[in-house]
Design a protein around this motif. Structure first.
Motif, mmCIF file in Angstrom:
data_model
loop_
_atom_site.group_PDB
_atom_site.id
_atom_site.type_symbol
_atom_site.label_atom_id
_atom_site.label_comp_id
_atom_site.label_asym_id
_atom_site.label_seq_id
_atom_site.Cartn_x
_atom_site.Cartn_y
_atom_site.Cartn_z
ATOM 1 N N SER A 134 6.277 4.966 -19.670
ATOM 2 C CA SER A 134 5.246 5.008 -18.625
ATOM 3 C C SER A 134 5.325 3.753 -17.762
ATOM 4 C CB SER A 134 3.849 5.121 -19.250
ATOM 5 O OG SER A 134 3.708 6.346 -19.946
ATOM 6 N N PHE A 135 5.179 3.945 -16.439
ATOM 7 C CA PHE A 135 5.218 2.859 -15.467
ATOM 8 C C PHE A 135 3.953 2.931 -14.617
ATOM 9 C CE2 PHE A 135 9.462 4.059 -16.602
ATOM 10 C CZ PHE A 135 10.147 2.872 -16.741
ATOM 11 N N THR A 136 3.383 1.759 -14.293
ATOM 12 C CA THR A 136 2.137 1.690 -13.524
ATOM 13 C C THR A 136 2.350 0.846 -12.274
ATOM 14 O OG1 THR A 136 0.801 1.907 -15.525
ATOM 15 C CG2 THR A 136 -0.300 1.061 -13.562
ATOM 16 N N CYS A 137 1.919 1.390 -11.132
ATOM 17 C CA CYS A 137 1.999 0.704 -9.836
ATOM 18 C C CYS A 137 0.576 0.290 -9.438
ATOM 19 C CB CYS A 137 2.599 1.630 -8.782
ATOM 20 S SG CYS A 137 2.733 0.908 -7.138
ATOM 21 N N LYS A 138 0.403 -0.999 -9.053
ATOM 22 C CA LYS A 138 -0.921 -1.513 -8.709
ATOM 23 C C LYS A 138 -0.897 -2.182 -7.341
ATOM 24 C CE LYS A 138 -2.414 -2.389 -13.485
ATOM 25 N NZ LYS A 138 -2.924 -3.410 -14.432
ATOM 26 N N THR A 139 -1.995 -2.034 -6.600
ATOM 27 C CA THR A 139 -2.231 -2.756 -5.357
ATOM 28 C C THR A 139 -3.733 -2.981 -5.228
ATOM 29 O OG1 THR A 139 -1.833 -2.802 -2.962
ATOM 30 C CG2 THR A 139 -2.412 -0.684 -3.921
ATOM 31 N N TRP A 140 -4.133 -3.953 -4.390
ATOM 32 C CA TRP A 140 -5.555 -4.325 -4.349
ATOM 33 C C TRP A 140 -5.900 -4.915 -2.983
ATOM 34 C CZ3 TRP A 140 -1.793 -6.440 -7.353
ATOM 35 C CH2 TRP A 140 -1.363 -7.724 -7.015
ATOM 36 N N GLY A 141 -7.236 -5.109 -2.780
ATOM 37 C CA GLY A 141 -7.735 -5.785 -1.585
ATOM 38 C C GLY A 141 -7.664 -4.979 -0.315
ATOM 39 N N PHE A 142 -7.734 -3.644 -0.372
ATOM 40 C CA PHE A 142 -7.594 -2.830 0.831
ATOM 41 C C PHE A 142 -8.918 -2.164 1.197
ATOM 42 C CE2 PHE A 142 -6.363 -0.302 -2.848
ATOM 43 C CZ PHE A 142 -7.085 0.863 -2.686
ATOM 44 N N PHE A 143 -9.017 -1.800 2.467
ATOM 45 C CA PHE A 143 -10.161 -1.054 2.991
ATOM 46 C C PHE A 143 -9.700 -0.314 4.249
ATOM 47 C CE2 PHE A 143 -13.808 -0.295 5.642
ATOM 48 C CZ PHE A 143 -14.750 0.165 4.743
ATOM 49 N N PRO A 144 -10.092 0.947 4.434
ATOM 50 C CA PRO A 144 -10.956 1.800 3.606
ATOM 51 C C PRO A 144 -10.266 2.229 2.307
ATOM 52 C CG PRO A 144 -10.093 3.039 5.448
ATOM 53 C CD PRO A 144 -9.673 1.625 5.678
ATOM 54 N N SER A 145 -11.012 3.004 1.505
ATOM 55 C CA SER A 145 -10.545 3.324 0.153
ATOM 56 C C SER A 145 -9.474 4.405 0.121
ATOM 57 C CB SER A 145 -11.729 3.759 -0.715
ATOM 58 O OG SER A 145 -12.340 4.931 -0.173
ATOM 59 N N ASP A 146 -9.293 5.165 1.213
ATOM 60 C CA ASP A 146 -8.290 6.230 1.227
ATOM 61 C C ASP A 146 -6.893 5.620 1.155
ATOM 62 O OD1 ASP A 146 -10.298 8.093 1.462
ATOM 63 O OD2 ASP A 146 -10.230 8.107 3.653
ATOM 64 N N ILE A 147 -6.134 6.014 0.131
ATOM 65 C CA ILE A 147 -4.796 5.470 -0.078
ATOM 66 C C ILE A 147 -3.941 6.540 -0.748
ATOM 67 C CG2 ILE A 147 -5.221 4.469 -2.356
ATOM 68 C CD1 ILE A 147 -3.636 1.999 -1.347
ATOM 69 N N PHE B 226 -16.547 -4.757 -0.328
ATOM 70 C CA PHE B 226 -16.014 -3.669 0.483
ATOM 71 C C PHE B 226 -14.505 -3.474 0.344
ATOM 72 C CE2 PHE B 226 -19.534 -5.626 2.973
ATOM 73 C CZ PHE B 226 -20.492 -4.673 2.673
ATOM 74 N N THR B 227 -13.845 -4.107 -0.596
ATOM 75 C CA THR B 227 -12.418 -3.863 -0.799
ATOM 76 C C THR B 227 -12.220 -3.087 -2.095
ATOM 77 O OG1 THR B 227 -12.103 -5.968 -1.948
ATOM 78 C CG2 THR B 227 -11.766 -5.939 0.443
ATOM 79 N N TYR B 228 -11.013 -2.508 -2.247
ATOM 80 C CA TYR B 228 -10.740 -1.625 -3.372
ATOM 81 C C TYR B 228 -9.422 -2.005 -4.040
ATOM 82 C CZ TYR B 228 -14.491 1.304 -1.531
ATOM 83 O OH TYR B 228 -15.707 1.754 -1.090
ATOM 84 N N GLN C 140 -10.939 -3.169 8.543
ATOM 85 C CA GLN C 140 -10.001 -2.675 7.553
ATOM 86 C C GLN C 140 -9.244 -3.843 6.938
ATOM 87 O OE1 GLN C 140 -7.642 0.024 9.850
ATOM 88 N NE2 GLN C 140 -6.639 -1.576 11.021
ATOM 89 N N ALA C 141 -8.702 -3.600 5.762
ATOM 90 C CA ALA C 141 -7.945 -4.621 5.046
ATOM 91 C C ALA C 141 -6.654 -4.004 4.535
ATOM 92 C CB ALA C 141 -8.765 -5.195 3.890
ATOM 93 N N ARG C 142 -5.583 -4.724 4.698
ATOM 94 C CA ARG C 142 -4.259 -4.253 4.308
ATOM 95 C C ARG C 142 -4.080 -4.400 2.795
ATOM 96 N NH1 ARG C 142 0.883 -6.504 3.663
ATOM 97 N NH2 ARG C 142 2.603 -5.331 4.603
ATOM 98 N N PRO C 143 -3.527 -3.379 2.113
ATOM 99 C CA PRO C 143 -3.311 -3.520 0.669
ATOM 100 C C PRO C 143 -2.256 -4.581 0.376
ATOM 101 C CG PRO C 143 -2.321 -1.484 1.479
ATOM 102 C CD PRO C 143 -3.118 -2.062 2.612
ATOM 103 N N SER C 144 -2.360 -5.175 -0.785
ATOM 104 C CA SER C 144 -1.383 -6.177 -1.203
ATOM 105 C C SER C 144 -0.049 -5.507 -1.527
ATOM 106 C CB SER C 144 -1.897 -6.913 -2.439
ATOM 107 O OG SER C 144 -1.982 -6.009 -3.537
ATOM 108 N N ASN C 145 0.994 -6.317 -1.610
ATOM 109 C CA ASN C 145 2.278 -5.786 -2.049
ATOM 110 C C ASN C 145 2.144 -5.249 -3.464
ATOM 111 O OD1 ASN C 145 3.656 -6.422 0.339
ATOM 112 N ND2 ASN C 145 4.015 -8.510 -0.350
ATOM 113 N N PRO C 146 2.635 -4.032 -3.728
ATOM 114 C CA PRO C 146 2.429 -3.427 -5.047
ATOM 115 C C PRO C 146 3.221 -4.147 -6.142
ATOM 116 C CG PRO C 146 3.867 -2.052 -3.703
ATOM 117 C CD PRO C 146 3.365 -3.137 -2.810
ATOM 118 N N THR C 147 2.719 -4.024 -7.351
ATOM 119 C CA THR C 147 3.405 -4.544 -8.535
ATOM 120 C C THR C 147 3.658 -3.385 -9.498
ATOM 121 O OG1 THR C 147 1.326 -5.048 -9.666
ATOM 122 C CG2 THR C 147 2.296 -6.787 -8.301
ATOM 123 N N LEU C 148 4.722 -3.510 -10.309
ATOM 124 C CA LEU C 148 5.074 -2.481 -11.282
ATOM 125 C C LEU C 148 5.034 -3.078 -12.683
ATOM 126 C CD1 LEU C 148 8.040 -0.299 -9.943
ATOM 127 C CD2 LEU C 148 5.826 0.466 -10.723
#
Length: 651
Positions: free
Chosen positions: A423-436, A461-463, A401-409
């Protein structure tokens, strides 16, 4: 009938010559040969066409007739019931690697495991011992090259040293410290030390030059590491296990397996009896179980690894186990899969320490999500019918498994007025499994976002994930906060990122007012005041115009913040009432955040008649103090008359 050296090979003695490292250093490995019928005295002569043609015979002087009794006593004492029960109970520290060779630039694995029952205090790795020792790993912080193999374990303190350099050669100690009453630490227990040899690869020309200068024993990284050393080591071990007199001869440029055999002189006739007793006692029922009473197998309970990285599965065993291989299996039961087998070089697992008989740590490179599962380190025992299970570890649960990155807004580029949507968008990356999972809050109120968008990431294998929410802003959102909350199986607490809505909100001034004035006397000083109210942010530009032309005599202080978080401002301009300024129009113009200006105007009326008095109807008297005094007297007299008439009416 005595066996020939060729029959030795058929009977398995030559195969025994290639046993594991721990079995090779046991000088009593020749006993099974004697137990199978070699009478004494006997003499052995090597055949040139056999596997032992590079060996000379072993010579042993006659042994006293007390040898059978000595052998019997040693065997009985060594296998007496309760011998293992006297082992020290409680905390134990295992540093199984005596010596490790590693190529420069590779990763060095140093194994250290502890058992429960120890005092409070850290475990450290030191290079060297004494005043000149150097701390290589400390639980509170270490070099970026040194990392824990199992971060969350409190029993496995195996470390990895990446990009090994020649100066890393030396002896490393795993040390347990104990906390004292003064909150310091003191030495509690240390391992026996692991000697690290760093091998530097040289060009063939350089090797030839060194061989001509130093012979076949080359010096690498300040330590002799050559076939010569292996031969000397083998000779020393044989010397430790056989009685004198004896003769040893080895080829200097060959590894220990090419050492010439030990030539044995005739032994007393008591030797067959001693060997027979040893054979009978060694094969008695329960002897193998007693020999393995002190055997222990250690493996960590849980490991988390990221996809694409190298997985390190630690397994250490103690001496004293029966003959037989150690394997790694994934899953236990009928559906298990062999990950590492000593006899199968094609297995996916690779030994971290190839020559160790106690450390069976393996490495699995380029981990995939399917590698998640429970892995078992298993010791097998050789029997007449094959290998059977002897001991297995409790299993190591591997989480890929991979921990998601700190989110950005991200927010709109421009400010938004009340009543408009943003409208505001929250993003995170580099995580596994895909369920979030993503949650949005405005202050403490949960708001409903759009469905999150999960896409494959750039690495295997990351999302990546993005979630968008739309909010209608209000004037009172100046003190509100928008929060994005990310939840994932790798997290013990949600990751959050907050945004203050005042950073995107713009409230224009609610009004701009200039108070009007009545007619003023000639040459009087008149002040016009402009009020700009209810705006955010506090940056506003105020300009005064006289008949459409800008004037520079205005005084504009800084805005004042109100309890609601908005701002207000008061600007004043001073004018001399001269005849030329009669009926002049003074305009206050306010510009907020580059928006369209807001303005308010007032007219200056100048009375130039010069008449004064109470009864005068001139405009000049309207602005004089005398006029106001006369008006007050008239009102007072009128009030008294009305009061007198009211009293008489009541009477």
């Amino acid at each position: 009938m005595a066996q020939t050296p060729r029959e030795w090979e058929a009977s398995g003695l030559a195969q025994g010559n290639a046993e594991e490292y721990g079995e090779r250093q046991n000088p009593n490995r020749f006993l099974p040969l004697w137990q199978k019928g070699f009478p004494g005295p006997h003499q052995l002569e090597a055949h040139r066409d056999t596997a032992w043609r590079t060996m000379k015979p072993l010579a042993m002087a006659p042994v006293t007739q007390a040898l059978p009794l000595a052998c019997l006593l040693l065997l009985l004492l060594g296998s007496a019931p309760g011998a293992d029960a006297q082992a020290v109970q409680g905390f134990q520290l295992h540093q199984p690697q005596k010596e490790v060779s590693v190529m420069a630039g590779e990763t060095l694995t140093l194994i250290c495991t502890v058992t429960g029952g120890g005092p409070l205090g850290p475990v450290k790795w030191l290079k060297g011992w004494g005043s000149g020792s150097e701390t290589i790993y400390d639980q509170k912080g270490s070099s970026s090259r040194v990392t824990r193999a199992v971060n969350e374990s409190n029993t496995d303190f195996t470390i990895l040293i990446r990009d090994v350099r020649p100066e890393d050669a030396g002896t490393y100690y795993c040390v347990k410290f104990r906390k004292t009453a003064s909150d310091d630490v003191e030495l509690y227990q240390r391992g026996e030390g692991t000697e690290v040899v760093v091998v530097v690869v040289q060009d063939e020309d350089e090797d030839k030059e060194e061989e001509e200068e130093h012979g076949s024993c080359n010096l690498h990284a300040g330590k002799w590491r050559s076939p010569c050393e292996d031969t000397r080591w083998s000779v020393e071990r044989v010397q430790e296990g056989f009685a004198e007199p004896h003769q040893l001869e080895a080829h200097q440029a060959a590894p220990w397996r090419t050492m010439k055999p030990l030539a044995m002189a005739p032994v007393t006739q008591a030797l067959p009896l001693a060997c027979l007793l040893l054979l009978l006692l060694g094969s008695a029922p329960g002897a193998d179980a007693q020999a393995g009473q002190g055997f222990e197998l250690h493996q960590p309970q849980k490991i988390s690894v990221m996809p694409g990285e190298t997985l390190t599965l630690s397994c250490t065993v103690t001496e004293g186990g029966p003959l037989g291989p150690v394997k790694w299996l994934k899953i236990w039961g009928s559906g298990n899969e062999t990950i590492y087998d000593q006899k199968d070089p094609s297995s996916r697992g690779m030994r971290a320490v190839n020559d160790s008989s106690t450390d069976f740590t393996i490495l699995i490179k380029d981990v995939h999500p399917k590698d998640a599962g429970t892995y078992y380190c298993v010791k097998f025992r050789k029997t007449a019918t094959g290998d059977e299970l002897y001991r297995r570890g409790n299993g190591t649960v591997v989480l890929v498994q991979a921990r998601p990155s700190n989110p950005t807004l991200t927010r709109p580029k421009y400010r938004v007025q009340p009543g408009k949507k943003a409208s505001f968008t929250c993003k995170t990356w580099g995580f596994f499994p895909s369920d979030i999972n993503v949650k949005w809050y405005k202050d403490k109120t949960l708001i409903q976002p759009q469905l999150p968008n999960v896409t494959p990431g750039p690495s295997k294998f990351t999302y990546n994930m993005s979630s968008t929410v739309t909010v209608t802003l209000q004037k009172d959102d100046i003190r509100s906060e928008l929060t994005c909350q990310v939840l994932h199986t790798t997290l013990t607490a949600p990751l959050t990122r907050s945004y203050h809505l005042r950073q995107i909100l713009r409230v224009p001034p609610s009004k701009v007012v200039v108070q009007p004035l009545g007619p003023v006397g000639l040459n009087e000083t008149v002040s016009f005041t402009c009020y700009v109210q209810g705006f955010y942010p506090g940056s506003v530009t105020v300009t005064w115009l006289e008949n459409g032309k800008e004037i520079k005599t205005a005084s504009t202080p800084r805005p004042i913040e109100t309890p609601e978080g908005l701002f207000e401002l008061r600007s004043t301009v001073v004018v001399q009432a001269v005849p030329e300024k009669n009926i002049s129009v003074f305009t206050c113009r306010a510009v907020h955040e580059g928006q369209d200006p807001l303005s308010s105007s007032a007219t200056l009326w100048v009375d130039a008649s010069g008449q004064q008095g109470c009864s005068s109807g001139g405009a000049h008297l309207l602005s004089s103090p005398g006029l106001w005094l006369c008006m007050l007297l008239d009102k007072a007299i009128l009030g008294l008359v009305l009061f007198f008439l009211f009293k008489r009416w009541q009477a």
